[in-house]
Scaffold this active site. Structure first.
Site, short mmCIF file in Angstrom:
data_model
loop_
_atom_site.label_atom_id
_atom_site.label_comp_id
_atom_site.label_asym_id
_atom_site.label_seq_id
_atom_site.Cartn_x
_atom_site.Cartn_y
_atom_site.Cartn_z
CB SER A 126 -0.79 0.00 1.29
OG SER A 126 -1.28 1.22 1.44
CE1 TYR B 245 -4.58 -2.06 4.94
CE2 TYR B 245 -3.39 -0.28 4.33
CZ TYR B 245 -4.19 -1.11 4.08
OH TYR B 245 -4.24 -1.56 2.92
P1 NAD Z 1 -11.57 -6.30 -0.25
O1 NAD Z 1 -11.91 -6.27 0.96
O2 NAD Z 1 -12.13 -5.79 -1.33
O3 NAD Z 1 -10.95 -7.69 -0.81
C1 NAD Z 1 -10.11 -8.42 0.20
C2 NAD Z 1 -10.24 -9.97 -0.18
O4 NAD Z 1 -9.53 -10.68 0.64
C3 NAD Z 1 -11.63 -10.53 0.08
O5 NAD Z 1 -12.10 -11.31 -0.93
C4 NAD Z 1 -11.60 -11.41 1.46
O6 NAD Z 1 -12.67 -12.41 1.60
C5 NAD Z 1 -10.11 -11.84 1.40
N1 NAD Z 1 -9.70 -12.00 2.63
C6 NAD Z 1 -9.75 -11.53 3.85
N2 NAD Z 1 -9.19 -12.12 4.80
C7 NAD Z 1 -8.55 -13.31 4.32
C8 NAD Z 1 -7.86 -14.20 4.72
N3 NAD Z 1 -7.66 -14.24 6.07
N4 NAD Z 1 -7.63 -15.08 4.05
C9 NAD Z 1 -7.78 -15.26 2.43
N5 NAD Z 1 -8.60 -14.46 2.17
C10 NAD Z 1 -8.87 -13.25 2.83
O7 NAD Z 1 -9.88 -5.49 -0.54
P2 NAD Z 1 -9.32 -4.97 -1.64
O8 NAD Z 1 -9.53 -3.43 -1.50
O9 NAD Z 1 -9.38 -5.59 -2.82
O10 NAD Z 1 -7.67 -5.27 -1.06
C11 NAD Z 1 -6.86 -6.01 -1.49
C12 NAD Z 1 -5.36 -5.67 -0.95
O11 NAD Z 1 -5.18 -4.50 -1.39
C13 NAD Z 1 -5.30 -5.60 0.70
O12 NAD Z 1 -4.03 -6.21 0.75
C14 NAD Z 1 -5.23 -4.30 0.69
O13 NAD Z 1 -4.62 -3.88 1.94
C15 NAD Z 1 -4.57 -3.84 -0.46
N6 NAD Z 1 -5.04 -2.40 -0.76
C16 NAD Z 1 -6.04 -1.76 -1.03
C17 NAD Z 1 -6.37 -0.52 -1.24
C18 NAD Z 1 -7.67 0.23 -1.44
O14 NAD Z 1 -7.74 1.46 -1.47
N7 NAD Z 1 -8.69 -0.77 -1.79
C19 NAD Z 1 -5.20 0.40 -1.18
C20 NAD Z 1 -3.89 -0.14 -1.01
C21 NAD Z 1 -3.91 -1.33 -0.81
#
Ligand code: NAD
Length: 249
Positions: free
Chosen positions: A141, A154
């Site tokens: 991130s 986080y």
């Molecule tokens: P999201 O919540 O839409 O999707 C996350 C997915 O991970 C879901 O399908 C959930 O079921 C799964 N998950 C949660 N815990 C789990 C576990 N213990 N084992 C297996 N699967 C699990 O999130 P997103 O926004 O798509 O984020 C994906 C990645 O990107 C994450 O690592 C998040 O920290 C990172 N990220 C997101 C953003 C943002 O703004 N959305 C920004 C920077 C980084």
């Protein structure tokens, strides 16, 4: 004369954790379009099965914080497809708290999923990636590169992911296993939906982002496809922002 444009990931096999929704789903969709065999490993069976059916890939249940479950997904994938070329450690949870308001349980859960989960994926995949000269992609991130308000656990976990990425890159460069991190800014996904609906929070994000907007998941998937492809053959140990300029100022 007809010029064929080759698909970037033809004949490669990839596991993407947390790919039922959001960024992981967009990566899965792009990988399938680029010719890869894709395994979605997620804790949410209902969404996972639905997404796998929609994208024509495989779903396997997996809690990334449990090493044996990750190892079992890796073994089943190799049994089914013969080898493993890519693991995208994408599963993660959001956490919105400063130090004073954070309890130990929340801290531990964020570390277990967002940091140890990445280690589990990389470790279980490593022996197979050594055979294919494959690659590890970790979704960190902008908060792995800089801090932001109310994101202590986080940002600590994501900072760990960035330096974990560098450590693995250094140790396994000789074996031709590349390891990189993608550092997205705010992306419109189920994780951020409620936050971004709050007008003052959306304005904060706009103010911090020179491009003045959030990202769509597909804008993260492009880099994930490139890093998995042979075009990225000399890139390892990098933590690459995809953030509309957030970390540039
Ligand atoms: P999201 O919540 O839409 O999707 C996350 C997915 O991970 C879901 O399908 C959930 O079921 C799964 N998950 C949660 N815990 C789990 C576990 N213990 N084992 C297996 N699967 C699990 O999130 P997103 O926004 O798509 O984020 C994906 C990645 O990107 C994450 O690592 C998040 O920290 C990172 N990220 C997101 C953003 C943002 O703004 N959305 C920004 C920077 C980084």
């Amino acid at each position: 004369m007809i010029h064929m444009i080759a698909m970037m990931l033809e004949d490669k096999t990839a596991i993407i954790t947390g790919a039922s929704t959001g960024i992981g789903k967009a990566i899965a969709e792009r990988y399938v379009a680029e010719g890869a065999n894709v395994v979605i490993a997620d804790i949410n069976d209902e969404n996972g099965k639905q997404t796998a059916e929609e994208l024509d890939c495989t779903y396997m249940h997996c809690d990334v914080s449990a090493y044996e479950e990750v190892e079992s997904v890796v073994e089943q994938t190799v049994d089914e497809y013969g080898s493993l070329d890519v693991i995208v450690n994408n599963a993660g949870i959001g956490a919105d708290n400063d130090l004073a308001n954070m309890d130990d349980e929340e801290w531990s859960q964020v570390m277990a999923i967002n940091l140890t989960g990445v280690k589990n994926g990389a470790k279980a995949a490593l022996p197979h990636l050594e055979e294919t000269e494959g690659t590890i992609i970790n979704i960190a991130s902008i908060y792995g590169l800089v801090a932001g308000p109310s994101a202590t656990a986080y940002a600590t976990a994501k900072g760990g992911v960035v330096n974990f990425t560098r450590s693995v890159a250094v140790d396994y460069a000789d074996q031709q296993v590349r390891c990189n991190a993608i550092c997205p800014g705010f992306v419109e996904t189920p994780m951020t939906e409620a936050m971004l609906e709050d007008e003052s929070f959306y304005h904060f994000v706009q103010d911090e982002t020179p491009m003045d907007r959030v990202a769509q998941p597909e804008e993260i998937a492009g880099l994930a496809a490139f890093l998995a492809s042979d075009d990225a053959s000399y890139i390892t140990g990098a933590a690459i922002p995809v953030d509309g300029g957030w970390t540039a100022h």
